[in-house]
Enzyme design. Structure first.
Site, PDB file in Angstrom:
ATOM      1  N   ARG A   1     -14.829   9.496 -11.343  1.00 18.14           N
ATOM      2  CA  ARG A   1     -14.399   8.177 -10.895  1.00 18.14           C
ATOM      3  C   ARG A   1     -15.619   7.258 -10.953  1.00 18.14           C
ATOM      4  NH1 ARG A   1     -11.759   7.778  -4.870  1.00 18.14           N
ATOM      5  NH2 ARG A   1     -13.947   7.960  -4.336  1.00 18.14           N
TER       6      ARG A   1
ATOM      7  N   TYR B   1      21.796  -0.219   2.382  1.00 17.10           N
ATOM      8  CA  TYR B   1      21.793  -0.344   0.916  1.00 17.10           C
ATOM      9  C   TYR B   1      22.035   1.010   0.256  1.00 17.10           C
ATOM     10  CZ  TYR B   1      19.631  -4.981   1.305  1.00 17.10           C
ATOM     11  OH  TYR B   1      19.366  -6.287   1.580  1.00 17.10           O
TER      12      TYR B   1
ATOM     13  N   LYS C   1     -13.888   0.817   5.325  1.00 15.31           N
ATOM     14  CA  LYS C   1     -13.321   0.061   4.201  1.00 15.31           C
ATOM     15  C   LYS C   1     -11.851  -0.285   4.479  1.00 15.31           C
ATOM     16  CE  LYS C   1     -12.492   4.481   1.859  1.00 15.31           C
ATOM     17  NZ  LYS C   1     -13.084   5.453   0.913  1.00 15.31           N
TER      18      LYS C   1
ATOM     19  N   MET D   1      13.826  -4.232   3.757  1.00 13.36           N
ATOM     20  CA  MET D   1      12.564  -4.965   3.815  1.00 13.36           C
ATOM     21  C   MET D   1      12.108  -5.214   5.257  1.00 13.36           C
ATOM     22  SD  MET D   1      11.522  -8.653   2.201  1.00 13.36           S
ATOM     23  CE  MET D   1      11.960  -8.245   0.525  1.00 13.36           C
TER      24      MET D   1
HETATM   25  C1  LIG Z   1     -13.330   6.655   1.561  1.00 19.12           C
HETATM   26  C2  LIG Z   1     -14.567   7.406   1.335  1.00 19.12           C
HETATM   27  C3  LIG Z   1     -15.113   8.198   2.366  1.00 19.12           C
HETATM   28  C4  LIG Z   1     -14.380   8.467   3.664  1.00 19.12           C
HETATM   29  O1  LIG Z   1     -13.395   9.435   3.403  1.00 19.12           O
HETATM   30  P1  LIG Z   1     -12.442  10.019   4.543  1.00 19.12           P
HETATM   31  O2  LIG Z   1     -11.677  11.072   3.831  1.00 19.12           O
HETATM   32  O3  LIG Z   1     -11.585   8.893   4.994  1.00 19.12           O
HETATM   33  O4  LIG Z   1     -13.294  10.547   5.630  1.00 19.12           O
HETATM   34  C5  LIG Z   1     -16.351   8.775   2.154  1.00 19.12           C
HETATM   35  N1  LIG Z   1     -17.000   8.620   0.968  1.00 19.12           N
HETATM   36  C6  LIG Z   1     -16.483   7.906  -0.054  1.00 19.12           C
HETATM   37  C7  LIG Z   1     -17.228   7.796  -1.325  1.00 19.12           C
HETATM   38  C8  LIG Z   1     -15.239   7.288   0.089  1.00 19.12           C
HETATM   39  O5  LIG Z   1     -14.723   6.597  -0.927  1.00 19.12           O
END
Ligand SMILES: *Cc1c(COP(=O)(O)O)cnc(C)c1O
Length: 368
Positions: free
Chosen positions: A137, A261, A40, A309
């Site tokens: 969630r 800054y 992802k 930046m």
């Molecule tokens: C992102 C995610 C993973 C992978 O998690 P990692 O900690 O990056 O290995 C697995 N399952 C779900 C539901 C996730 O959202």
């Protein structure tokens, strides 16, 4: 290394061999349990196309993305792979999900209903059923699971039943055992009602909680990219990312003054400050101000002043002037200073460091 093209302020090197070897290592650790890969957020910021291809070549057949868009993108890259969409599919998107051969993760009664309606129209198609065991969630609540078992979900072929761990990176946390027990219970109930189906619980850190957490399919993400899934212990994974920023300005301080800054760092006459062409717009987080370290060769240098930046400043007074010139590269992420070290300096996680990596970096893929 080859110097960066003249215009690049930084070079991000992504080692596809390291990612492939991390996959094989996890797959081996899992024994009979199949190992999927979570890609992802553009392969955790590293580029979904090269990353997914490298993983597929390493033997990975199942992939998880977060969104339908990501699933469609991955389908074009890997026409044959099994691709599951963690955020699931609302009713208006089920046709598109099916058309691209994606497997929706059904996260609630509405998504289950939408998928059932699709199957009635178009025929059986796999889905993953997500039961919440401690994240609050996504995924069926306990009562939604009971209602589903009472009402029936016949007709939906489940690729697997899954849940997600909240504290897998903290093996001593009691929630791990509680979630495991709730997951086993949910799985047993679903099995009695709808017949057995495979199960999936472990993310990267979950794999290291031991075989009780492995079930049939594991879903590692971050460990594939070299982040330590066992915080506090030596990192079992291979580092896959190197980030080098280019020095584009160098000055000898000729009077006591402040840097950057907010005037947060004071330097004395005779100090030398190197300015590197990486800033918070590149994902070099502003919270690294006055906290990050880099390396010039094997010498550690401290970032001083605020991250701005497009620029950051390092105190290079300790190095001989001939070792630090405009064009010299400062290693910001590398073997001596891994993602986890930078994350600790920023007060965040390797996940956020990776997925913040900027678009202005010259990206180089090595290996594979
Ligand atoms: C992102 C995610 C993973 C992978 O998690 P990692 O900690 O990056 O290995 C697995 N399952 C779900 C539901 C996730 O959202």
């Amino acid at each position: 290394m080859t110097p960066p093209s003249d215009h690049a302020g930084a070079v991000l090197t992504i080692d596809l061999d390291a990612i492939a070897s991390n996959y094989r290592q996890l797959d081996e650790r899992l024994g009979k349990t199949a190992c999927a890969a979570v890609v992802k957020a553009d392969g955790y910021g590293l580029g979904i196309a090269p990353v997914a291809r490298a993983l597929a070549e390493a033997g990975c057949a199942s992939f998880f993305v977060a969104t339908i868009e990501e699933g469609i993108e991955l389908r074009a890259i890997l026409p044959e792979a099994e691709i599951a969409v963690l955020n699931g599919a609302p009713a208006e998107a089920v046709d598109e999900v099916a058309r691209h051969g994606l497997i929706p993760v059904l996260n609630g009664p509405d998504q289950i209903e939408a998928w059932r309606a699709y199957i009635e129209r178009a025929g059986a198609s796999l889905a993953i059923l997500h039961c919440d065991t401690g994240m609050a969630r996504l995924g069926l609540t306990q009562s939604e699971l009971e209602a589903l078992c009472a009402a029936g979900a016949e007709g939906i072929p489940f690729r697997c039943v899954m849940s997600h761990l909240a504290c897998a990176d903290d093996p001593a946390h009691p929630l791990n055992g509680e979630q495991l027990a709730l997951f086993q219970d949910a799985r047993a109930r679903l099995g009695r009602r709808f017949g057995p189906s495979p199960a999936s619980l472990a993310n990267s850190s979950g794999i290291f909680l031991g075989p009780a957490y492995h079930f049939d399919l594991a879903r590692p993400g971050v460990a594939l990219y070299g982040v330590n899934p066992t915080p506090g212990q030596p990192n079992p994974m291979a580092e896959a990312v190197q980030l080098q920023g280019k020095i584009i300005g160098l000055r000898e301080i000729d009077r006591a003054m402040t840097v950057g800054y907010g005037a947060t760092h004071r330097v004395t006459r005779g100090s030398r400050i190197a300015t590197v062409a990486v800033g918070y717009a590149d994902g070099f987080l502003r919270s690294l101000s006055n906290r990050a370290y880099g390396y010039i060769g094997t010498v550690r240098v401290k970032m001083v002043g605020r991250v701005s930046m497009d620029l950051t400043t390092f105190d290079v007074s300790a190095l001989p002037p001939e070792d630090v010139r405009p064009g010299t590269m400062v290693t910001l992420i590398g073997r001596k200073h891994p993602i986890d070290a930078l994350a600790a300096e920023a007060g965040t996680t390797g996940y956020e460091i990776l997925t913040s990596l900027g678009r202005r970096y010259e990206r180089r893929y090595v290996g594979d």
